[in-house]
Design an enzyme around this catalytic site. Structure first.
Site, PDB file in Angstrom:
ATOM      1  N   LYS A  78     -77.764 -79.628  31.074  1.00  0.00           N
ATOM      2  CA  LYS A  78     -78.461 -79.523  29.786  1.00  0.00           C
ATOM      3  C   LYS A  78     -78.930 -80.915  29.372  1.00  0.00           C
ATOM      4  O   LYS A  78     -78.187 -81.896  29.547  1.00  0.00           O
ATOM      5  CB  LYS A  78     -77.495 -78.940  28.746  1.00  0.00           C
ATOM      6  N   SER A 153     -78.334 -72.637  22.121  1.00  0.00           N
ATOM      7  CA  SER A 153     -79.290 -73.650  22.485  1.00  0.00           C
ATOM      8  C   SER A 153     -79.314 -73.981  23.989  1.00  0.00           C
ATOM      9  O   SER A 153     -80.265 -74.605  24.458  1.00  0.00           O
ATOM     10  CB  SER A 153     -79.009 -74.926  21.699  1.00  0.00           C
ATOM     11  N   SER A 177     -73.590 -71.916  21.603  1.00  0.00           N
ATOM     12  CA  SER A 177     -74.724 -72.277  22.461  1.00  0.00           C
ATOM     13  C   SER A 177     -74.520 -72.130  23.958  1.00  0.00           C
ATOM     14  O   SER A 177     -75.485 -72.221  24.713  1.00  0.00           O
ATOM     15  CB  SER A 177     -75.156 -73.705  22.175  1.00  0.00           C
TER      16      SER A 177
HETATM   17  N1  GLN Z   1     -77.175 -71.534  17.263  1.00  0.00           N
HETATM   18  C1  GLN Z   1     -76.225 -72.355  16.561  1.00  0.00           C
HETATM   19  C2  GLN Z   1     -76.972 -73.416  15.803  1.00  0.00           C
HETATM   20  O1  GLN Z   1     -78.140 -73.363  15.798  1.00  0.00           O
HETATM   21  C3  GLN Z   1     -75.267 -72.955  17.540  1.00  0.00           C
HETATM   22  C4  GLN Z   1     -75.840 -74.086  18.269  1.00  0.00           C
HETATM   23  C5  GLN Z   1     -74.911 -74.694  19.270  1.00  0.00           C
HETATM   24  O2  GLN Z   1     -73.860 -74.151  19.594  1.00  0.00           O
HETATM   25  N2  GLN Z   1     -75.270 -75.880  19.698  1.00  0.00           N
HETATM   26  O3  GLN Z   1     -76.414 -74.261  15.214  1.00  0.00           O
END
Ligand code: GLN
Length: 486
Positions: A78, A153, A177
């Site tokens: 990532k 994400s 995410s």
């Molecule tokens: N979707 C969640 C957010 O937007 C979690 C993101 C993540 O785990 N990095 O904050």
């Protein structure tokens, strides 16, 4: 050999026996990236030295040199994992063109184990999002239906595995995410216990919640990869001082007598019928495998989303203060310092990141700090307590990973709250700090993958991996869509 459907263990044996060379293996994945990534859009950057690195390993192997266990096996990362000498952008214009001068701890462990980095994977900008649509460069699509999102994400990390563009990947999970995109792309992904994997070299979003974790096609691959990256690290003050573990030893497949908690709050309104059906069936499967099901309650679940969006944005507003155009990344032209800061941040950050910075700044500001930030910290303690109580009664918790399967690109972009609800089943775990994974458990009526989530107490990665392993042996679902197998 069938590279796409092989586990890391099979691949390493083939490399050791010289049935396969690392160059062939890396070329296989580079060819697939060439062929399919135009459509999937998973890679922000492809490592132009991968073949050279593979050749070097092959020549060492030919000479009979002792090599680390995963020498010559590809992996992709990532794009918020700091990689020395390779661009790291967090899918943000503010870090466009930034190549870090050092490598983070988890990536270093992976390199030391012999892995070759194929490249850096797209994500929602600074890990803020649930659909990969907040990415500044590549808006990754779901390999099972490219009209749909891969989740986020870590959307690039999930899609790369599902499309066979990397055998395993690393992602990060702050509120879901890793688990939510794993669920939407039909792969397995784990968020380890907070403190289990060093955050040194993980670009910070919300430091009290962030954690690096592995994604792949099997519990066995996850166990192999996790065993490499869990180590105490003096460079991360929150890194846990616990022994290194070989998680592959935990995969016995025996789950008889384990108590699985079914939290009633996770099966109420908002859960898509197809997802509910698949998760219910997974629960029955565990019963057949000899697990004892226990009805439990996590009574403060309703407050998790609000609590998360106060704490995560507060921490983000502080963490993202460092992008000022001075030290790294994008610098806007301006007549004075103040304008330079202002313009660099205005041009560099996308809308969602700006929204979070503003929300976070607001909840931390004088007058609102007690009403929002402190209150949220107190509620976090209550949510944690729910899990502490639950784990007195059960060995693990079983629930959906995402309320729906993958949705169409553009469907939720204009409604942030709808998007935030994608993580309704994942973010409580980050507030608690335990470990969790999503393992594929079926498909909806449109053929989109569904994941079931297993949550574990602190440092119980081995138990939930074994639960996933036992389940996989019974289900054996396809991990790569038929049209991408060629
Ligand atoms: N979707 C969640 C957010 O937007 C979690 C993101 C993540 O785990 N990095 O904050």
């Amino acid at each position: 050999m069938d590279i796409l459907n092989s586990t890391l263990n099979t691949i390493t044996s083939a490399l050791e026996s010289k049935e396969l060379s690392s160059k062939e293996l890396v070329q296989f994945y580079l060819d697939r990236i060439d062929k399919y990534d135009g459509e999937i859009q998973a890679y922000n950057h492809v490592n132009e030295n991968a073949i050279k690195q593979a050749e070097l390993i092959d020549s060492k192997r030919t000479k009979g040199e002792k090599l680390p266990k995963f020498a010559g096996v590809p992996i992709a990362l990532k794009d918020l994992l700091i990689t020395g000498g390779m661009p790291t952008t967090c899918s943000s214009k503010i870090l466009e063109g930034f190549t870090p001068p050092f490598t983070g701890t988890a990536v270093k462990h992976v390199e030391d184990a012999g892995f070759i980095t194929l490249g850096k994977l797209s994500m929602d900008e600074f890990a803020m999002g649930s659909s990969n649509e907040n990415a500044a460069f590549k808006k990754t699509r779901n390999p099972w239906d490219t009209e749909k999102v891969p989740g986020g994400s870590s959307g690039g990390s999930a899609a790369a595995v599902a499309a066979g563009l990397a055998p395993v990947t690393l992602g990060s999970d702050t509120g879901g995410s890793i688990r939510q995109p794993a669920s939407l792309c039909g792969v397995i992904g784990m968020k380890p216990t907070y403190g289990r994997v060093s955050r040194f070299g993980l670009v910070a979003f919300a430091s009290s919640l962030d954690q690096i974790g592995p994604m792949g096609k099997s519990a066995s691959d996850l166990a192999s990869l996790l065993s490499i990256i869990v180590r105490h690290d003096v460079q991360d003050s929150t890194s846990a001082k616990v022994e290194q573990v070989d998680y592959t030893k935990a995969l016995t497949g025996d789950v008889k007598g384990l108590k699985l908690g079914v939290p009633k709050e996770y099966f109420q309104t908002g859960l898509a019928p197809d997802v509910k059906k698949a998760v219910d069936e997974a629960i029955k499967q565990y019963e057949k495998l000899g697990c004892e099901l226990v009805d439990i309650s996590l009574p403060h679940t309703d407050y998790a989303l609000a609590t998360y969006y106060i704490i995560a944005t507060a921490e983000a507003s502080s963490n993202l203060g460092r992008y000022d155009g001075v030290r790294y990344g994008r610098r806007a032209e301006a007549d004075n310092l103040r304008d330079m800061y202002y313009k660099s941040r205005t041009e560099g950050f996308g809308d969602e990141v700006k929204r979070r910075i503003m929300l976070g700044t607001y909840v931390l500001s004088a007058g609102y700090y007690d009403a929002y930030y402190i209150k949220a910290q107190k509620v976090r303690t209550l949510i944690k307590q729910d899990f502490v109580e639950a784990f007195k009664k059960v060995d693990a918790i079983i629930c959906p990973a995402s309320p729906t399967t993958a949705f169409k690109a553009g469907e939720k972009t204009s409604d942030p709250i709808q998007m935030y609800l994608s993580d309704i089943y994942t973010l409580s775990l980050n507030l608690f700090g335990g470990c969790g994974l999503s393992v594929p458990c079926g498909f909806d009526s449109d053929g989109m993958p569904i994941g079931v989530q297993l949550l574990g107490n602190y440092f119980e990665e081995g138990s939930i991996l074994n639960l996933a392993y036992a389940f996989e042996r019974e289900t054996n679902l396809p991990k790569i869509p038929q049209n991408l197998k060629g």
